[in-house]
Design a protein around this motif. Sequence first.
Motif, mmCIF file in Angstrom:
data_model
loop_
_atom_site.group_PDB
_atom_site.id
_atom_site.type_symbol
_atom_site.label_atom_id
_atom_site.label_comp_id
_atom_site.label_asym_id
_atom_site.label_seq_id
_atom_site.Cartn_x
_atom_site.Cartn_y
_atom_site.Cartn_z
ATOM 1 N N LEU A 34 34.516 71.839 69.207
ATOM 2 C CA LEU A 34 34.145 70.983 68.078
ATOM 3 C C LEU A 34 32.874 70.228 68.427
ATOM 4 C CD1 LEU A 34 37.672 69.561 67.211
ATOM 5 C CD2 LEU A 34 36.575 71.644 66.378
ATOM 6 N N GLY A 86 31.687 63.130 64.752
ATOM 7 C CA GLY A 86 33.056 63.339 64.311
ATOM 8 C C GLY A 86 34.032 62.813 65.354
ATOM 9 N N ASP A 142 34.615 65.419 68.364
ATOM 10 C CA ASP A 142 33.473 66.126 68.959
ATOM 11 C C ASP A 142 33.675 66.337 70.455
ATOM 12 O OD1 ASP A 142 32.406 65.947 66.458
ATOM 13 O OD2 ASP A 142 30.804 64.563 66.995
ATOM 14 N N TYR A 152 36.270 70.094 60.072
ATOM 15 C CA TYR A 152 35.196 70.722 60.839
ATOM 16 C C TYR A 152 34.946 72.093 60.215
ATOM 17 C CZ TYR A 152 35.159 67.226 64.541
ATOM 18 O OH TYR A 152 35.009 66.063 65.240
ATOM 19 N N TYR A 188 32.632 74.829 65.726
ATOM 20 C CA TYR A 188 33.005 74.158 64.482
ATOM 21 C C TYR A 188 32.320 72.798 64.486
ATOM 22 C CZ TYR A 188 36.455 77.648 63.213
ATOM 23 O OH TYR A 188 37.061 78.817 62.835
ATOM 24 N N ARG A 189 31.615 72.489 63.412
ATOM 25 C CA ARG A 189 30.865 71.240 63.317
ATOM 26 C C ARG A 189 31.539 70.282 62.335
ATOM 27 N NH1 ARG A 189 26.533 71.165 66.124
ATOM 28 N NH2 ARG A 189 25.551 73.091 66.796
ATOM 29 N N TYR A 190 31.511 68.997 62.694
ATOM 30 C CA TYR A 190 32.079 67.970 61.836
ATOM 31 C C TYR A 190 31.453 68.053 60.449
ATOM 32 C CZ TYR A 190 33.161 63.314 60.038
ATOM 33 O OH TYR A 190 33.589 62.263 59.265
#
Length: 115
Positions: A13, A38, A41, A69, A82-84
Motif C-alpha cells: 500500500l 493514507g 501506507d 486503495y 495499491y495507492r490510497y
Amino acid sequence: MATLLRGEVRAILQPAGHAQYQGAYCPPGVPFKEVRRGPFDGKADIAVRPDADGELPKLMTFGNGQVVYEYDGRDNKGLAVYRYAPNLSTSHRDVMNGVAEVYAEHALKQAKGGQ
C-alpha cells in the motif's frame, strides 16, 4: 510477510498518486502533501488473489469500506501496488479535518512563541 496461497500476489500500500488525489478535499491551512497520505501506507504484508480472468482487484478496502486503495500496477519487484484513494474513501474528509486541527493548534503555539 504474508504467506501466499496458490495464485496469490504480494501487494504493498502506497500514498496516493496524482490520479488518486486530484480534486481531493484539503482544508485551508493544510499542505496538500497531507492529502496523499493514507492510514495504511507502507503496509506490505498483504496478498491479493486475481479473479477468474487473472486480473487483480481494482480496489482494496479497509475499515468497513471507509478507506480505499486503488490498484496502480506492479513495481519492479513484481509487487502489486495499491495507492490510497482519498476521493473514494468516506473517512477522508473527517481525517483531513482532524489534520487541520493539528496544524491550527501548532500555528497557534508558534504565534504565542511556544513550540
